[in-house]
Design an enzyme around this catalytic site. Structure first.
Site, PDB file in Angstrom:
ATOM      1  N   CYS A 103       0.732  -1.269   0.203  1.00 32.71           N
ATOM      2  CA  CYS A 103       0.055   0.086  -0.029  1.00 32.71           C
ATOM      3  C   CYS A 103       0.824   1.162  -0.035  1.00 32.71           C
ATOM      4  CB  CYS A 103      -0.835  -0.036   1.220  1.00 32.71           C
ATOM      5  SG  CYS A 103      -2.042  -1.150   1.102  1.00 32.71           S
ATOM      6  N   GLU A 129       0.375   3.809   1.906  1.00 25.58           N
ATOM      7  CA  GLU A 129       0.957   4.126   3.440  1.00 25.58           C
ATOM      8  C   GLU A 129       2.295   3.609   3.781  1.00 25.58           C
ATOM      9  OE1 GLU A 129      -2.016   3.593   2.253  1.00 25.58           O
ATOM     10  OE2 GLU A 129      -3.531   4.560   3.230  1.00 25.58           O
ATOM     11  N   CYS A 175      -2.514  -1.002   7.193  1.00 29.38           N
ATOM     12  CA  CYS A 175      -2.115   0.159   7.214  1.00 29.38           C
ATOM     13  C   CYS A 175      -2.133   0.868   8.557  1.00 29.38           C
ATOM     14  CB  CYS A 175      -1.943   0.883   5.973  1.00 29.38           C
ATOM     15  SG  CYS A 175      -1.377   0.196   4.741  1.00 29.38           S
TER      16      CYS A 175
HETATM   17  N1  THU Z   1      -4.496   0.791  -1.340  1.00 28.56           N
HETATM   18  C1  THU Z   1      -3.600   1.850  -0.893  1.00 28.56           C
HETATM   19  O1  THU Z   1      -2.399   1.950  -1.364  1.00 28.56           O
HETATM   20  N2  THU Z   1      -4.137   2.460   0.333  1.00 28.56           N
HETATM   21  C2  THU Z   1      -5.101   2.336   0.802  1.00 28.56           C
HETATM   22  O2  THU Z   1      -5.493   3.237   1.741  1.00 28.56           O
HETATM   23  C3  THU Z   1      -6.164   1.732   0.576  1.00 28.56           C
HETATM   24  C4  THU Z   1      -5.681   0.795  -0.913  1.00 28.56           C
HETATM   25  C5  THU Z   1      -4.064   0.107  -2.555  1.00 28.56           C
HETATM   26  C6  THU Z   1      -3.991  -1.243  -2.383  1.00 28.56           C
HETATM   27  C7  THU Z   1      -4.089  -1.929  -3.871  1.00 28.56           C
HETATM   28  O3  THU Z   1      -2.996  -1.783  -4.521  1.00 28.56           O
HETATM   29  C8  THU Z   1      -5.256  -0.772  -4.417  1.00 28.56           C
HETATM   30  O4  THU Z   1      -5.088   0.270  -3.386  1.00 28.56           O
HETATM   31  C9  THU Z   1      -6.705  -1.515  -4.380  1.00 28.56           C
HETATM   32  O5  THU Z   1      -7.083  -1.980  -3.204  1.00 28.56           O
END
Ligand code: THU
Length: 136
Positions: free
Chosen positions: A54, A56, A90
């Site tokens: 992610c 974050e 996260c």
């Molecule tokens: N994702 C993030 O990077 N941060 C968030 O707060 C929510 C979800 C990403 C994970 C994945 O690569 C995509 O968004 C869809 O879930």
């Protein structure tokens, strides 16, 4: 603190750098350390889905690499309409490095701003004090 609209613009400019060929959801995040410095990250997906990172987590990794372990604020923006909030994993990662009163600001594509403390997003979060949990 840098102006929120400046950070929103910076996060929007980073969205194309996200590697999200599987979900199509581009996310950018910034974490602000004790000295006000911002550390940025984007989501980095992987063909082996659980290996994806992610935005974050990616930003926290940069902060810790730079020697920062007391986060005052976390900012997040995505390619989706409206506001998004960090996933459960996260929230726990933010909690690990959250300074007192640490807040998460979600920055929407049309200038919307949402803010919640990490305590609101992860009530009763799990934390070990240094030395606790080690095997004797
Ligand atoms: N994702 C993030 O990077 N941060 C968030 O707060 C929510 C979800 C990403 C994970 C994945 O690569 C995509 O968004 C869809 O879930």
């Amino acid at each position: 603190m840098t102006d929120t609209s400046e950070i929103a613009a910076r996060l929007r400019s980073l969205l194309p750098n996200a590697h999200a060929p599987y979900s199509g959801v581009h996310v950018a995040a910034a974490v602000e350390g004790a000295d006000g410095r911002l550390h940025y990250g984007v989501n980095v997906e992987n063909a082996a889905y659980p290996q994806g990172l992610c935005a974050e987590a990616s930003a926290i990794s940069g902060a810790v690499t730079a020697g920062e372990k007391a986060l005052k604020r976390v900012y997040v923006a995505s390619s989706l309409p409206g506001l998004i909030w960090p996933c459960g994993g996260c929230r726990q990662k933010i909690f690990e490095f959250a300074a007192d009163g640490c807040e998460v600001m979600s920055l929407g594509p049309d200038g919307e701003v949402g803010r919640r403390t990490i305590e609101q997003l992860l009530p009763l979060g799990f934390r070990l004090e240094p030395g606790e949990g080690r095997r004797a």
